[in-house]
Design a protein around this motif. Sequence first.
Motif, PDB file in Angstrom:
ATOM      1  N   ARG A  25       0.835  -1.214   0.000  1.00 34.13           N
ATOM      2  CA  ARG A  25       0.000   0.000   0.000  1.00 34.13           C
ATOM      3  C   ARG A  25       0.865   1.258   0.000  1.00 34.13           C
ATOM      4  NH1 ARG A  25      -1.869   3.255   4.002  1.00 34.13           N
ATOM      5  NH2 ARG A  25      -1.450   1.800   5.685  1.00 34.13           N
ATOM      6  N   ILE A  26       1.863   1.286   0.852  1.00 36.43           N
ATOM      7  CA  ILE A  26       2.677   2.500   0.986  1.00 36.43           C
ATOM      8  C   ILE A  26       3.633   2.676  -0.182  1.00 36.43           C
ATOM      9  CG2 ILE A  26       4.470   3.581   2.422  1.00 36.43           C
ATOM     10  CD1 ILE A  26       2.827   2.592   4.871  1.00 36.43           C
ATOM     11  N   THR A  27       4.216   1.594  -0.674  1.00 38.99           N
ATOM     12  CA  THR A  27       5.158   1.734  -1.802  1.00 38.99           C
ATOM     13  C   THR A  27       4.449   2.057  -3.110  1.00 38.99           C
ATOM     14  OG1 THR A  27       5.203  -0.661  -2.197  1.00 38.99           O
ATOM     15  CG2 THR A  27       6.959   0.270  -0.803  1.00 38.99           C
ATOM     16  N   SER A  28       3.144   1.892  -3.157  1.00 40.41           N
ATOM     17  CA  SER A  28       2.411   2.261  -4.381  1.00 40.41           C
ATOM     18  C   SER A  28       2.476   3.770  -4.626  1.00 40.41           C
ATOM     19  CB  SER A  28       0.955   1.797  -4.302  1.00 40.41           C
ATOM     20  OG  SER A  28       0.237   2.542  -3.336  1.00 40.41           O
ATOM     21  N   HIS A  29       2.879   4.530  -3.606  1.00 45.85           N
ATOM     22  CA  HIS A  29       3.017   5.989  -3.729  1.00 45.85           C
ATOM     23  C   HIS A  29       4.458   6.426  -3.953  1.00 45.85           C
ATOM     24  CE1 HIS A  29      -1.122   6.158  -2.495  1.00 45.85           C
ATOM     25  NE2 HIS A  29      -0.835   5.514  -1.375  1.00 45.85           N
ATOM     26  N   PHE A  30       5.381   5.473  -4.030  1.00 46.98           N
ATOM     27  CA  PHE A  30       6.782   5.818  -4.298  1.00 46.98           C
ATOM     28  C   PHE A  30       6.888   6.386  -5.713  1.00 46.98           C
ATOM     29  CE2 PHE A  30       9.545   3.050  -1.248  1.00 46.98           C
ATOM     30  CZ  PHE A  30       8.831   3.512  -0.166  1.00 46.98           C
ATOM     31  N   PRO A  31       7.916   7.165  -5.983  1.00 46.74           N
ATOM     32  CA  PRO A  31       8.092   7.729  -7.328  1.00 46.74           C
ATOM     33  C   PRO A  31       8.181   6.637  -8.401  1.00 46.74           C
ATOM     34  CG  PRO A  31       9.636   8.723  -5.791  1.00 46.74           C
ATOM     35  CD  PRO A  31       8.982   7.584  -5.072  1.00 46.74           C
ATOM     36  N   GLN A  32       7.683   6.925  -9.568  1.00 46.57           N
ATOM     37  CA  GLN A  32       7.669   5.981 -10.682  1.00 46.57           C
ATOM     38  C   GLN A  32       9.078   5.483 -11.026  1.00 46.57           C
ATOM     39  OE1 GLN A  32       5.015   4.578 -12.062  1.00 46.57           O
ATOM     40  NE2 GLN A  32       6.291   3.354 -13.412  1.00 46.57           N
ATOM     41  N   GLU A  33      10.077   6.336 -10.889  1.00 45.39           N
ATOM     42  CA  GLU A  33      11.442   5.912 -11.229  1.00 45.39           C
ATOM     43  C   GLU A  33      11.992   4.868 -10.259  1.00 45.39           C
ATOM     44  OE1 GLU A  33      12.118   9.836  -8.901  1.00 45.39           O
ATOM     45  OE2 GLU A  33      10.770   9.209 -10.499  1.00 45.39           O
ATOM     46  N   GLU A  34      11.303   4.640  -9.147  1.00 46.27           N
ATOM     47  CA  GLU A  34      11.734   3.630  -8.170  1.00 46.27           C
ATOM     48  C   GLU A  34      11.048   2.280  -8.381  1.00 46.27           C
ATOM     49  OE1 GLU A  34      14.112   3.534  -6.168  1.00 46.27           O
ATOM     50  OE2 GLU A  34      14.653   5.611  -5.842  1.00 46.27           O
ATOM     51  N   VAL A  35      10.195   2.173  -9.403  1.00 50.91           N
ATOM     52  CA  VAL A  35       9.424   0.947  -9.590  1.00 50.91           C
ATOM     53  C   VAL A  35      10.323  -0.291  -9.740  1.00 50.91           C
ATOM     54  CG1 VAL A  35       9.038   0.851 -12.106  1.00 50.91           C
ATOM     55  CG2 VAL A  35       7.239   0.163 -10.547  1.00 50.91           C
ATOM     56  N   PHE A  36      11.469  -0.150 -10.373  1.00 50.34           N
ATOM     57  CA  PHE A  36      12.403  -1.270 -10.523  1.00 50.34           C
ATOM     58  C   PHE A  36      13.562  -1.176  -9.531  1.00 50.34           C
ATOM     59  CE2 PHE A  36      10.479  -0.798 -14.780  1.00 50.34           C
ATOM     60  CZ  PHE A  36       9.804  -2.012 -14.806  1.00 50.34           C
ATOM     61  N   GLY A  37      13.507  -0.194  -8.665  1.00 53.45           N
ATOM     62  CA  GLY A  37      14.548   0.006  -7.663  1.00 53.45           C
ATOM     63  C   GLY A  37      14.014  -0.305  -6.274  1.00 53.45           C
ATOM     64  N   LEU A  38      13.907   0.720  -5.465  1.00 53.46           N
ATOM     65  CA  LEU A  38      13.533   0.557  -4.061  1.00 53.46           C
ATOM     66  C   LEU A  38      12.153  -0.080  -3.891  1.00 53.46           C
ATOM     67  CD1 LEU A  38      14.329   0.955  -1.126  1.00 53.46           C
ATOM     68  CD2 LEU A  38      13.449   3.289  -1.267  1.00 53.46           C
ATOM     69  N   THR A  39      11.194   0.293  -4.704  1.00 53.14           N
ATOM     70  CA  THR A  39       9.850  -0.283  -4.588  1.00 53.14           C
ATOM     71  C   THR A  39       9.903  -1.799  -4.749  1.00 53.14           C
ATOM     72  OG1 THR A  39       8.853   1.734  -5.469  1.00 53.14           O
ATOM     73  CG2 THR A  39       7.497  -0.243  -5.525  1.00 53.14           C
TER      74      THR A  39
END
Length: 125
Positions: A25-39
């Motif tokens: 739920r919370i990582t769904s709000h992470f920046p798009q550039e983090e989708v293959f990184g931190l998320t």
Amino acid sequence: MYKTFSFQSIMAWQKAHAFVLLVYRITSHFPQEEVFGLTSQFRRAAVSIEANIAEGYKRIGKTDKLRFLNISQGSMEECRDYLILGKDLAYINENEFSELYNSLEEASKLLYLYCNGIIHNNGIT
């Protein structure tokens, strides 16, 4: 003697599962550039916690069972690091940090108790 009939009845797994849902739920709000990184890394580590509890549940020997539970504990620490990193990068606000941190702590304590029960063979399986 406390006997479980599925990994879902293990309190540590239940709390780990709740943590995973919270991470998603919370990582769904992470920046798009983090989708293959931190998320992705955060989610994979969180899923690893509950998955290794589930896998360890069916292991017959104490040593093998504890090996999977220890992997789960390692994934918890990995998540703790990602949690701090997410906060430091301002991807996670104070409320989210507290919610995630408390959820992880609860799961961690229960997993410790579950492992301790297995180590001391208190009839927990």
